[in-house]
Design a protein around this motif. Structure first.
Motif, PDB file in Angstrom:
ATOM      1  N   SER A 258     -13.342  16.010   2.666  1.00 33.80           N
ATOM      2  CA  SER A 258     -13.504  14.629   2.193  1.00 33.80           C
ATOM      3  C   SER A 258     -13.224  14.530   0.697  1.00 33.80           C
ATOM      4  N   ALA A 259     -13.579  15.583  -0.067  1.00 34.18           N
ATOM      5  CA  ALA A 259     -13.273  15.579  -1.500  1.00 34.18           C
ATOM      6  C   ALA A 259     -11.763  15.610  -1.726  1.00 34.18           C
ATOM      7  N   ALA A 260     -11.064  16.397  -0.938  1.00 30.27           N
ATOM      8  CA  ALA A 260      -9.602  16.455  -1.055  1.00 30.27           C
ATOM      9  C   ALA A 260      -8.987  15.109  -0.673  1.00 30.27           C
ATOM     10  N   LYS A 261      -9.546  14.471   0.338  1.00 27.58           N
ATOM     11  CA  LYS A 261      -9.031  13.166   0.763  1.00 27.58           C
ATOM     12  C   LYS A 261      -9.266  12.110  -0.323  1.00 27.58           C
ATOM     13  N   GLU A 262     -10.441  12.155  -0.937  1.00 29.42           N
ATOM     14  CA  GLU A 262     -10.738  11.219  -2.024  1.00 29.42           C
ATOM     15  C   GLU A 262      -9.784  11.424  -3.198  1.00 29.42           C
ATOM     16  N   ALA A 263      -9.500  12.681  -3.542  1.00 23.97           N
ATOM     17  CA  ALA A 263      -8.575  12.959  -4.637  1.00 23.97           C
ATOM     18  C   ALA A 263      -7.173  12.455  -4.306  1.00 23.97           C
ATOM     19  N   GLN A 264      -6.756  12.626  -3.077  1.00 22.55           N
ATOM     20  CA  GLN A 264      -5.435  12.154  -2.662  1.00 22.55           C
ATOM     21  C   GLN A 264      -5.369  10.621  -2.722  1.00 22.55           C
ATOM     22  N   LEU A 265      -6.410   9.965  -2.278  1.00 16.03           N
ATOM     23  CA  LEU A 265      -6.439   8.503  -2.340  1.00 16.03           C
ATOM     24  C   LEU A 265      -6.422   8.003  -3.791  1.00 16.03           C
ATOM     25  N   ALA A 266      -7.105   8.715  -4.684  1.00 16.53           N
ATOM     26  CA  ALA A 266      -7.106   8.319  -6.094  1.00 16.53           C
ATOM     27  C   ALA A 266      -5.698   8.449  -6.686  1.00 16.53           C
ATOM     28  N   ARG A 267      -5.000   9.542  -6.354  1.00 10.28           N
ATOM     29  CA  ARG A 267      -3.621   9.718  -6.828  1.00 10.28           C
ATOM     30  C   ARG A 267      -2.707   8.643  -6.267  1.00 10.28           C
ATOM     31  N   CYS A 268      -2.916   8.317  -5.008  1.00 10.93           N
ATOM     32  CA  CYS A 268      -2.098   7.284  -4.364  1.00 10.93           C
ATOM     33  C   CYS A 268      -2.343   5.923  -5.037  1.00 10.93           C
ATOM     34  N   ASP A 269      -3.606   5.613  -5.338  1.00 14.07           N
ATOM     35  CA  ASP A 269      -3.916   4.357  -6.032  1.00 14.07           C
ATOM     36  C   ASP A 269      -3.252   4.296  -7.404  1.00 14.07           C
TER      37      ASP A 269
END
Length: 109
Positions: free
Chosen positions: A75-86
């Motif tokens: 979930s931490a990796a997913k959150e980081a990916q979503l932040a980069r995407c944003d």
């Protein structure tokens, strides 16, 4: 008179008593049956002991902890990916509104 070759006749010729072979055969069957019963009862005892022992709670807790850590890291990796995407989307939006369409205007073609 015809001679019949049976186990009793062979025992008489050998000088043994006619019923001597029968007790040995019975004793062999008793030994085989008691050995078989012992093996079966020992197997059932082991299976019963394992069934009554219950689950290994240490192993279960370790597996749960490992699964929770894996889920947390995923979930931490997913959150980081979503932040980069944003961030990328914000950069694209800010660049597109300032300079117009990235492909150019249709009139210039």
């Amino acid at each position: 008179m015809t001679t019949r070759t049976t186990s009793v006749a062979l025992a008489k010729r050998a000088g043994a008593a006619p019923g001597a072979a029968a007790p040995n055969r019975i004793l062999g069957k008793i030994i085989m049956h008691s050995t078989l019963k012992t093996i079966v009862l020992a197997s059932l005892g082991v299976a019963t002991a394992q069934a009554l022992a219950g689950p290994d709670w240490d192993v279960i807790h370790r597996a749960r902890t490992t699964a929770q850590h894996a889920t947390a890291s995923a979930s931490a990796a997913k959150e980081a990916q979503l932040a980069r995407c944003d961030e990328m989307m914000k950069q694209m939006d800010s660049g597109a509104t300032g300079s117009g369409s990235p492909k150019g205007s249709p009139e210039s073609k």
